[in-house]
Design a protein around this motif. Structure first.
Motif, mmCIF file in Angstrom:
data_model
loop_
_atom_site.group_PDB
_atom_site.id
_atom_site.type_symbol
_atom_site.label_atom_id
_atom_site.label_comp_id
_atom_site.label_asym_id
_atom_site.label_seq_id
_atom_site.Cartn_x
_atom_site.Cartn_y
_atom_site.Cartn_z
ATOM 1 N N GLY A 206 14.380 -47.723 196.429
ATOM 2 C CA GLY A 206 15.946 -47.667 196.206
ATOM 3 C C GLY A 206 16.182 -46.300 196.133
ATOM 4 N N SER A 207 17.353 -45.957 195.459
ATOM 5 C CA SER A 207 18.012 -44.776 195.555
ATOM 6 C C SER A 207 17.238 -43.537 194.545
ATOM 7 N N THR A 225 3.489 -44.968 188.878
ATOM 8 C CA THR A 225 4.570 -45.346 189.684
ATOM 9 C C THR A 225 4.387 -44.804 191.175
ATOM 10 N N VAL A 226 4.770 -45.716 191.906
ATOM 11 C CA VAL A 226 4.850 -45.452 193.415
ATOM 12 C C VAL A 226 6.431 -45.725 193.818
ATOM 13 N N LEU A 227 6.993 -44.460 194.542
ATOM 14 C CA LEU A 227 8.512 -44.547 194.562
ATOM 15 C C LEU A 227 8.795 -44.079 196.173
ATOM 16 N N GLU A 228 9.532 -45.184 196.794
ATOM 17 C CA GLU A 228 9.996 -45.299 198.151
ATOM 18 C C GLU A 228 11.577 -45.055 198.059
ATOM 19 N N LEU A 229 12.348 -43.921 198.214
ATOM 20 C CA LEU A 229 13.480 -43.615 198.018
ATOM 21 C C LEU A 229 14.307 -43.438 199.357
ATOM 22 N N GLY A 230 15.350 -42.541 199.439
ATOM 23 C CA GLY A 230 16.069 -42.456 200.613
ATOM 24 C C GLY A 230 15.566 -41.382 201.516
ATOM 25 N N GLY A 231 16.222 -41.675 202.694
ATOM 26 C CA GLY A 231 15.923 -40.826 203.729
ATOM 27 C C GLY A 231 17.154 -40.346 204.553
#
Length: 455
Positions: A206-207, A225-231
């Motif tokens: 998410g954001s 945690t694992v975070l996949e955020l913006g690009g």
């Protein structure tokens, strides 16, 4: 506050759901806690069988699932079909490879026998976004369930029907009741979930603000945690590239999912020597795109997912123009009917020192920059807080080596648009997050990597 499913192409409210109350949430956590000790003892062959059955259900009913996605968040129906098929692919991938990914690994030491063993952690909370409402969930669920964990899904509030459908698919596939549960709750309740001892770790796509909030809540509890955020992914084209092929890929990469993808190409960094040609070809491609009802097979671009996203995107476009940018096409919402439609837009001449030049535009807006050479291209590519993916186009081997080495991103694709693939790890650096999904690295994120020493 009710959770509503709203068609972004028409504004029609499709269905309204009441969020879970505290006692209902507690009951689901209790169920997860009860099912895990038994589920972790199931065999890889059982889990693989269930996951393959989930893939079969996805393939057999893909038309229905694709329609649900398109009606809830507006992606073109043909793209929704492809998303369901990709979910089946990741299920079959982990059904086949998880047993070897999680097999004991012998390590030679002075012990009689020493090895590394991978064991599940328990209930993993997945906070997932609306833009790929099936794929984002299955790329978490497939490895997590194969590892012996149980899943708790807090999906985006605008795709509740997708969230419930995924839970139903996994239950029909054979996974025990409670092994994967959807929680229809608001974002404000995530911190309380992280504080519950039955939740062992979390992943979020998410954001930036959402990722920071989850990471803070998890950090207080010392949970992973694992975070996949913006690009704000760069798309670099150098003079040796096949320009016509690059333009076709650039159009696809920018318009993917109506422009609402973290790995969509967003900043087009073009060598000055070919910039005029690239700009003209890109403009022609954008002008040829057909915008409209995403259920129609000939539509290239559907609506943005919510009216707030539409307003935010247009504010960014106005900011770019106020900073000195020039709009070549598009630049304002379509107002000739209902729905959250924004046209394909190209903006050039944004000064590099303006903050807007570094921002992520989550919609069908391409920012076009001209650079003198590869040095300036790499410098501009890295001049952003994000580091998710990058696409670069060249037929020069030396340039290829520099681009793959010097670009700061979790993935660099040469002569191809950025995409996720179950066989390769996926994730970012800098403010694009941390940790990896997919491949062997993804399944190892939520396991206890246990050292065993026997003498």
């Amino acid at each position: 506050m009710a959770i509503a499913s709203i068609n972004p192409a028409t504004g029609e409210t499709l269905k309204i759901f009441e969020p879970l109350n505290d006692s209902e949430i507690a009951a689901k956590l209790d169920l997860a806690g009860r099912v895990f000790p038994n589920y972790r003892k199931t065999s890889f062959s059982e889990r693989s069988q269930w996951l393959k059955q989930a893939a079969t259900i996805l393939q057999q009913e893909k038309a229905d699932f694709a329609k649900t996605m398109t009606l809830e968040m507006g992606k073109p129906y043909k793209a929704a079909i492809a998303e369901v098929e990709k979910c089946a692919l990741v299920c079959n991938y982990y059904a086949e490879y998880a047993p070897s990914f999680l097999a004991d690994v012998d390590v030679k030491t002075d012990a009689s026998h020493s090895f590394v063993r991978y064991q599940p952690l328990g209930a993993i909370l997945a906070v997932m976004p609306w833009n790929f409402p099936f794929w984002q969930v299955f790329r978490f669920a497939a490895p997590a369930l194969m590892a012996g964990n149980v899943g708790l899904l807090k999906h985006a509030s605008n795709v509740p029907q997708c969230a419930l459908a995924i839970e139903d698919i996994l239950h029909r596939a054979g996974f025990p009741q409670g092994a994967f549960q959807t929680l229809l709750i608001g974002a404000a309740q995530v911190a309380d979930l992280m504080a519950d001892d039955r939740v062992k770790a979390a992943t979020l796509t998410g954001s930036e603000p959402a990722g920071a909030s989850l990471a803070a809540a998890a950090g207080k509890q010392l949970k992973k945690t694992v975070l996949e955020l913006g690009g704000s992914d760069p798309f670099i084209v150098l003079p040796s590239a096949d320009i016509e092929t690059a333009v076709v890929a650039a159009t696809t990469a920018r318009m993917l999912n109506n422009g609402q993808s973290c790995i969509a190409a967003k900043r087009f960094i073009i060598a000055e020597a070919i910039a005029d040609k690239f700009e003209k070809l890109l403009l022609d491609k954008f002008l040829a795109l057909k915008v409209g009802d995403p259920m129609q097979p000939d539509i290239d671009l559907g609506p943005l997912a919510t009216s707030d996203i539409l307003q935010d995107l247009h504010q960014q476009v106005q900011s770019a123009v106020n900073s000195g940018g020039k709009v070549l096409t598009g630049g304002k919402p379509l107002s000739d009917g209902p729905g959250n439609f924004y046209p394909p837009t190209i903006i050039t001449d944004i000064p590099l020192d303006k903050p807007i030049a570094q921002e992520e535009f989550f919609g069908p807006v391409a920012l076009l920059f001209r650079v003198p050479d590869i040095d300036a291209a790499i410098e501009l590519a890295n001049a952003t807080p994000f580091g998710l993916g990058a696409s670069a186009w060249t037929t020069n081997n030396q340039e290829c080596d520099r681009l793959t080495t010097e670009i700061e991103a979790g993935a660099v694709f040469i002569n191809s648009m950025v995409k996720s693939d179950p066989r390769l790890p996926f994730g970012g650096i800098k403010r694009s997050g941390y940790g990896r999904e997919l491949s062997i690295q993804g399944i190892h994120e939520f396991v206890n990597v246990k050292t065993v020493w026997v003498k």
